[in-house]
Write a protein that holds these residues in place. Structure first.
Motif, PDB file in Angstrom:
ATOM      1  N   GLN A   1       4.443  -0.902  -7.274  1.00 12.31           N
ATOM      2  CA  GLN A   1       4.190  -0.368  -5.978  1.00 12.31           C
ATOM      3  C   GLN A   1       5.665  -0.004  -5.522  1.00 12.31           C
ATOM      4  O   GLN A   1       6.824  -0.456  -5.927  1.00 12.31           O
ATOM      5  CB  GLN A   1       3.863  -1.663  -5.266  1.00 12.31           C
ATOM      6  CG  GLN A   1       2.248  -1.928  -5.354  1.00 12.31           C
ATOM      7  CD  GLN A   1       1.387  -0.661  -4.871  1.00 12.31           C
ATOM      8  OE1 GLN A   1       1.222   0.053  -5.746  1.00 12.31           O
ATOM      9  NE2 GLN A   1       1.174  -0.710  -3.769  1.00 12.31           N
TER      10      GLN A   1
ATOM     11  N   GLU B   1       0.820  -1.101  -0.040  1.00 14.56           N
ATOM     12  CA  GLU B   1       0.164  -0.006   0.058  1.00 14.56           C
ATOM     13  C   GLU B   1       0.841   1.059   0.000  1.00 14.56           C
ATOM     14  O   GLU B   1       1.871   1.232   0.723  1.00 14.56           O
ATOM     15  CB  GLU B   1      -0.917  -0.081   1.213  1.00 14.56           C
ATOM     16  CG  GLU B   1      -1.788  -1.250   1.378  1.00 14.56           C
ATOM     17  CD  GLU B   1      -2.460  -1.249   2.689  1.00 14.56           C
ATOM     18  OE1 GLU B   1      -2.234  -0.105   3.359  1.00 14.56           O
ATOM     19  OE2 GLU B   1      -3.093  -2.186   3.048  1.00 14.56           O
ATOM     20  N   PRO B   2       0.676   2.262  -0.840  1.00 16.93           N
ATOM     21  CA  PRO B   2       1.354   3.370  -0.882  1.00 16.93           C
ATOM     22  C   PRO B   2       1.269   4.169   0.595  1.00 16.93           C
ATOM     23  O   PRO B   2       0.459   3.868   1.393  1.00 16.93           O
ATOM     24  CB  PRO B   2       0.649   4.525  -1.988  1.00 16.93           C
ATOM     25  CG  PRO B   2      -0.692   3.650  -1.994  1.00 16.93           C
ATOM     26  CD  PRO B   2      -0.476   2.396  -1.831  1.00 16.93           C
TER      27      PRO B   2
ATOM     28  N   ARG C   1       1.023  10.893  -2.859  1.00 19.93           N
ATOM     29  CA  ARG C   1       0.511  10.236  -4.100  1.00 19.93           C
ATOM     30  C   ARG C   1       1.480   8.995  -4.359  1.00 19.93           C
ATOM     31  O   ARG C   1       2.581   9.041  -3.674  1.00 19.93           O
ATOM     32  CB  ARG C   1       0.756  11.264  -5.090  1.00 19.93           C
ATOM     33  CG  ARG C   1      -0.047  12.499  -5.336  1.00 19.93           C
ATOM     34  CD  ARG C   1       0.483  13.381  -6.572  1.00 19.93           C
ATOM     35  NE  ARG C   1       1.971  13.827  -6.377  1.00 19.93           N
ATOM     36  CZ  ARG C   1       2.439  14.535  -7.424  1.00 19.93           C
ATOM     37  NH1 ARG C   1       1.685  14.681  -8.487  1.00 19.93           N
ATOM     38  NH2 ARG C   1       3.633  14.874  -7.448  1.00 19.93           N
ATOM     39  N   HIS C   2       1.077   7.917  -5.070  1.00 19.67           N
ATOM     40  CA  HIS C   2       1.542   6.695  -4.989  1.00 19.67           C
ATOM     41  C   HIS C   2       3.152   6.780  -5.759  1.00 19.67           C
ATOM     42  O   HIS C   2       3.946   6.114  -5.601  1.00 19.67           O
ATOM     43  CB  HIS C   2       0.909   5.897  -5.953  1.00 19.67           C
ATOM     44  CG  HIS C   2       0.756   6.009  -7.493  1.00 19.67           C
ATOM     45  ND1 HIS C   2       0.062   6.839  -8.316  1.00 19.67           N
ATOM     46  CD2 HIS C   2       1.517   5.228  -8.678  1.00 19.67           C
ATOM     47  CE1 HIS C   2       0.360   6.865  -9.403  1.00 19.67           C
ATOM     48  NE2 HIS C   2       1.264   5.865  -9.564  1.00 19.67           N
ATOM     49  N   HIS C   3       3.204   7.924  -6.697  1.00 19.69           N
ATOM     50  CA  HIS C   3       4.395   8.144  -7.370  1.00 19.69           C
ATOM     51  C   HIS C   3       5.248   9.252  -6.772  1.00 19.69           C
ATOM     52  O   HIS C   3       6.347   9.895  -7.167  1.00 19.69           O
ATOM     53  CB  HIS C   3       4.158   8.612  -8.808  1.00 19.69           C
ATOM     54  CG  HIS C   3       3.508   9.489  -8.991  1.00 19.69           C
ATOM     55  ND1 HIS C   3       2.134   9.655  -8.805  1.00 19.69           N
ATOM     56  CD2 HIS C   3       4.002  10.909  -9.372  1.00 19.69           C
ATOM     57  CE1 HIS C   3       1.518  11.039  -9.201  1.00 19.69           C
ATOM     58  NE2 HIS C   3       2.699  11.783  -9.404  1.00 19.69           N
TER      59      HIS C   3
ATOM     60  N   PRO D   1       9.609   5.449  -5.141  1.00 21.75           N
ATOM     61  CA  PRO D   1       8.274   5.432  -5.980  1.00 21.75           C
ATOM     62  C   PRO D   1       8.689   4.845  -7.345  1.00 21.75           C
ATOM     63  O   PRO D   1       9.610   5.551  -8.074  1.00 21.75           O
ATOM     64  CB  PRO D   1       7.833   6.902  -5.805  1.00 21.75           C
ATOM     65  CG  PRO D   1       8.861   7.799  -5.660  1.00 21.75           C
ATOM     66  CD  PRO D   1       9.692   6.897  -4.962  1.00 21.75           C
TER      67      PRO D   1
END
Length: 403
Positions: free
Chosen positions: A221, A192-193, A198-200, A216
């Motif tokens: 992931q 999970e981020p 943000r995930h990136h 990232p």
């Protein structure tokens, strides 16, 4: 003339790259790998210009790719949750490609596998070197049986990692060559981020003697890397890794981000938890046996040059073997002499500025890091800091294998 035959031990970046180069110069490589199948993609690595130039020459750079996000931001954070934009790994001078170890291995494997004999579940148990060849006893383990065979090779390449079997059989026990840096690392891929980011985007929590980084990717992931200093490495392995990590990052309250990352590590299906060592040897070869990559020098992740030097070392080895014809011993001497000054610089960098970049070693280091981040938040300051840092990173751009 008979085709010269090489045994390559280890199917990581160095082993695959060596197999590719030896095949190109007319050798018959045989790859053996201790594991029963190909390894998973692994964790974050950076590929600097030394490695990119080599990969380009070998024709695999496009296949390796780049997982860095164009609008990614790395934040320097405190346990309380306070954040400020900072310098991520991709912001370093030389603009290293942000990838997984498996990205390089997959690109090389696609070229090597169709033309090369690969034996899984196989490891050397004896190496007997002669003036005209090397007799190697190989043990292969399957779910049904264990078999042993002895075969003759013209060259043996040990590309089997920090705790190399080839190095132990030919050169001596690990403790003679492994230099501890007094740090422990823990790495995994996050399921999970990080909440609130943000995930990136990445985060870095750096305190004296300990840190945690997330790396990232655009299409994968994030990875996470814990680092901490220790005076007793053995004690860290006498309890579950998560307990050692929690003790190293205590006794202060963890805060929301650090707690999330610790929980992610605890719940991970696969992780790395290990001590950090460099390998120091007076010579990386005998007459017909040579070590390459982590087996020979292990720059550690703090140098950022492990993958790059594995590629460059393999490329240069192929070039010098081709130039020296049947004189393998002379080729290995030239290879060692050309690489050694470059590797010495990378090792020194890894245990000084590289280590301190990842893990501030004192309150002063932490204060300098905080000041640097403040300067980096301003366009003029960012240009100045990048210019200063470029001097420290210029050696990571040398195409050492171009001869």
């Amino acid at each position: 003339m008979n085709t010269p035959r090489a045994l390559i031990v280890g199917m990581g970046i160095g082993g695959l790259a060596t197999a590719m180069r030896l095949r190109e110069i007319g050798w018959e490589p045989v790859l053996v790998e201790r594991a029963s199948k190909r390894r998973p993609a692994g964790y974050f690595i950076g590929l600097f210009e030394t490695g990119r130039a080599t990969a380009q020459r070998m024709g695999v750079l496009d296949a390796i790719g780049n997982r860095a996000g164009a609008d990614s931001i790395t934040y320097d954070i405190e346990r309380s949750g306070r954040r400020r934009p900072g310098m991520g790994y991709g912001d370093l001078p030389g603009e290293p490609r942000l990838i997984l170890r498996g990205d390089i291995e997959a690109a090389l494997h696609d070229v090597v596998a169709p033309r090369t004999e690969i034996r899984y579940g196989t490891t050397p148990i004896a190496v007997d070197e002669h003036p005209d060849g090397v007799d190697v006893t190989l043990r292969t383990t399957t779910k049904d049986e264990i078999t042993e065979t002895t075969e003759r090779f013209d060259l043996v390449v040990g590309a089997d990692g920090l705790r190399s079997t080839v190095r132990r059989l030919v050169f001596g026990p690990d403790q003679e060559f492994m230099r501890p840096l007094g740090h422990i690392i823990g790495a995994t891929i996050l399921k999970e981020p990080v909440p609130g980011y943000r995930h990136h985007d990445g985060v870095v929590l750096a305190e004296p003697g300990r840190s945690v980084w997330t790396f990232p990717f655009t299409d994968h992931q994030p990875g996470v890397l814990f680092n901490y200093r220790t005076d007793d490495e053995d004690a860290q392995f006498r309890r579950p890794p998560i307990e050692s990590l929690r003790q190293a990052f205590g006794p202060e309250p963890t805060g929301p981000v650090l707690e999330h990352l610790l929980q992610q590590f605890e719940q991970a299906d696969d992780y790395l938890f290990d001590s950090v060592h460099q390998v120091e040897m007076p010579a990386w070869h005998t007459g017909r046996v040579v070590l390459l990559g982590d087996s020979a020098w292990c720059l550690t992740l703090y140098s950022g040059m492990g993958a790059s030097t594995a590629l460059a070392g393999a490329d240069l080895l192929g070039t010098l073997l081709q130039r020296n014809g049947e004189n393998i011993a002379r080729a290995l001497r030239e290879w060692d002499q050309r690489l050694r000054p470059f590797i010495a610089v990378q090792q020194r960098s890894g245990r000084t500025q590289g280590l301190m970049m990842f893990v501030p070693q004192s309150r002063r280091d932490k204060a300098v890091r905080t000041l640097t981040q403040k300067l980096m938040s301003r366009p003029a300051g960012k240009r100045v800091m990048k210019s200063l840092a470029a001097r420290q990173f210029k050696d990571k751009s040398i195409d050492i294998a171009a001869v």
